[in-house]
Structures are given as C-alpha cells and as structure tokens.
Design a protein around this motif. Sequence first.
Motif: not given
Length: 469
Positions: A257, A353, A359-361, A368, A356-357, A363-365
């Motif tokens: 990323h 922010s 976390r989207r990258v 954390t 937050a980006r 993308s695994d619950s």
Amino acid sequence: MRRILFLLSVMTMPLSPSIGGAQSPDWNATSRETLAHLQHLIRTNTVNPPGNEMAVALYLDSTLKSAGIETNLFEPAPGRAALVARLRGDGSRRPVIIMGHMDVVGVERAKWSVDPFAAEVKDGYLYGRGAIDDKGMLAANLQTMLLLKRHVLDAGGKLSRDVIFVANSDEEAGGDFGMGWLIAHHRKLIDAEFVLNEGGRTRIVRGKPLYVAVQNTEKVAHVVTVTAKGPGGHASIPLKGNAITRLGRALAAIGTHQEPTQVNATTRAFFGQLSTVWPDPAERRAMADVASRDFARVTRGAHVLGATPVFDAVLRTGISATIVNGGIRSNVIPTEATATLNIRTLPGQSIDSVVARLRRVVSDSSVTLTITERGEDAPASDFGSPMFTAIADAVKELAPAMVTVPYLSTGATDSARLRQLGMQAFGILPFPMNQDDEDRMHGNDERIPLASLDFGTRLIYGAVMRITR
Ligand SMILES: [Zn+2]
C-alpha cells in the motif's frame, strides 16, 4: 579531495566586516578554536543511555563563563544537564535561540576504523561519535556565542535581541530530560521569537556544494500495533486462520500500500528551487513537475522522484514495519501475533484516516490496528520570515552558487515542541556533506570534513549576526 579544495576556496571569501558594526573575526584562529572545542566535546563520552551529559555541560559552562557570558546550569536528573547561556540584546526584538543536544547514540565499536571517542583528525576529517550529530553544531553554536561577545559586545556594538545558547540532554531517547524538561521547568528562560536547531541538510551533490535545506516543518511520528488473532493448538494439526499467517498476509498488504502523494507549501518550494540547480536532467524535470500545481504533472513527477526513498518520504505519509512478535514454542500454534508499524504522517494529516485506510487494505476482521503512540503535530515555521532570510543571506555570502530551500524533514526533532509554543524554529545541519558522509550519522566512522566545520561555524555566525542587527 577536490571537494575539500573547492570548499576551502569558497571559505577564503571574507565575511562583510560591516555587519552590525562589528570587527571581523580572525577565521584561521577561529577555525583552530572551534576544532579544539569539538574535539573536547567528542572525547567526553555522552552515549545515551545513560547520557551523562553533565560532563559536556560543565565544559561548555566554564568556557562560556570565562568569556564573561552568563549561564544557567540545571541537573534535570542525576548526571543529566540543561545549560542555558545568554548574551543580552537591547531588548528591541524578541530573543533568538541557538541550540544543540549533548547526548549521542551508541557505537558498534568493532565496525569503526578509529576510536569513536578519540576525536582523531585524519585526511581533512575529524572523526568521532557526535561529529555531525550534534556536537558539531554545539561547537559551532558555542563559537558563535564567543565571537558575538568578543567582536560585537566587547567591541562596543549592540545586539537587537538576546542570543540564547541552549545545550540539552536526552534528544536521542525522547527528550524527557532535555527540551521537554526545560519547557516544563524554565519556560521563561527559553522564550524566543526564533530558534536555530539541528534538522536540516547542507548537501554536496556530485562533488559540488549545491543547497542548504532549512527544516521548517517535520513529519509526525506515530506507533500503530497490528494484532492478528486465530485458533491455538498443537502444531501437528494445522489450523486455518493461524494468527501468524494472518499477520503475514496483513503485513504483505500493508507493504504494497502507498499513501497518496501530497505536496504542501514547503515541499513545493523545496522541489521548485532545487529543480533550478539539480544536476540530473530527468530528476530536475520531475522536481519542476512536483512543484507545479498541475495534477497530471505532479503525479508524473512524484512517480519519478518516488524511486529515491528520501524523496518519496517527503511526498507522502510513510509506513515502516519495525517489530514482529508471536509464538512461544516451535510446536504450539499461538492465538495471537503482533507487529509494530512506525508511521510518519505529513504535517496536517490525520493518523486516524491513515489507519482507516490501512484497515480497508488489510480487510480481515481477525486483524486489528490500534494507535499505541500518537504524535503531536506542530505548525510549520514561516520560510518567508527574517530568520530564514538571514540564513539564506549568510549562505549567499559564503557560497553564492548554493540555494537555500525550505525543507520538510522526515525525522522528528525538538523543534516541534517549540513550534507548538509559537516559536519559529528552523533546523539546519550547516556542514556541507555528501550523501556518504551524511549517512554516517548514527552509523560507523562518523566524521566531519574540517572545511565543512568552518563553513558551518561561519554560516551560524553570519545568520545570527544578521538576525540580531
Ligand atoms: Zn541529533
């Protein structure tokens, strides 16, 4: 060698004796004196931890005092020191601070070709831990105080503002016993309009002294912990969702990323002015592109410059993975694995922010991201201010071909604390150096070219003379 000869020829140009009505110093004698001070500072071991900066502070204190300069010496913790010395101005303007830190980072002794604490002079260089970070600047600042006392005040001249010399501790380990302590306990003593600190660069590129980068803003450091959870058990039964492999996947995603390019006023001026002197045509064009306000050109320029890590790091928020942890035995699947990210946001950017980006990258619950240390932003110092101009004018006099550019540093300095208090702090490293010498900072065989030590002393003196007129 050619490089050194070039610098020497630059430095034979006289500083205008008319500045402030002062007598011009004898620069040959000054050169010997500054070198002797710096050698003493290097020979006094202040590796932090533990620091033991008091030994250096006592030397500075007695040198300043015997020149008739008033000092305040404090001991924030046993062996640690904070020294504040002052030359009185006529009070018509608010003070200027020249500061440096007395502690140094440790050494890998086996990888040095000389004794890091012997302050040996060899082939036109002074070797030693702290030569460029930050005892060189400390010596140049000390010399500036001595010269101002002798050649301005004692010669019947006046300063329009106090010049405050600050030598502090613990910069390399967080500053709790250094600038943080001084601000908390002696805020009034260090009240100033302008500050000259470490944090910039004076660069020789392809053998030619090219530019002085004056740091007027810096990136903000944060720590983010990535935690992956999964089922635990005996390693003989492989389990889906293994915390370590989950963490690996998350880190791989974070590694590819890239945060968006963002060009602020400092970066725009930095690349815009550098593009006028930069030797490589492709990079020169890319710098001009980045400095334009045309989106397509900025993108194109950032792509070219992005190939150079130090340029890429000023164009976007940077993310470095620095620590991984997980597992207890080779035959046990752990339920948790963690990684530490060191994130440096561009000034004005929100770490929330960025996370937050990320976390989207990821993308695994089961993974954390938590902000475990949050850095504090500070307003940029004004590169249109008289202090910046004073530095640029001092540079012009010493080396007319060099440009002075504002600079966003990727590393953090004490200046941020002072900017938060409303002071206009500027970071310099006034000693012309090529990339190789600069890279020795915190590394092995740290050294300063003797000609560069002289250049830096004259640069600081010239800038302070101008701002105290
Ligand atoms: Zn430093």
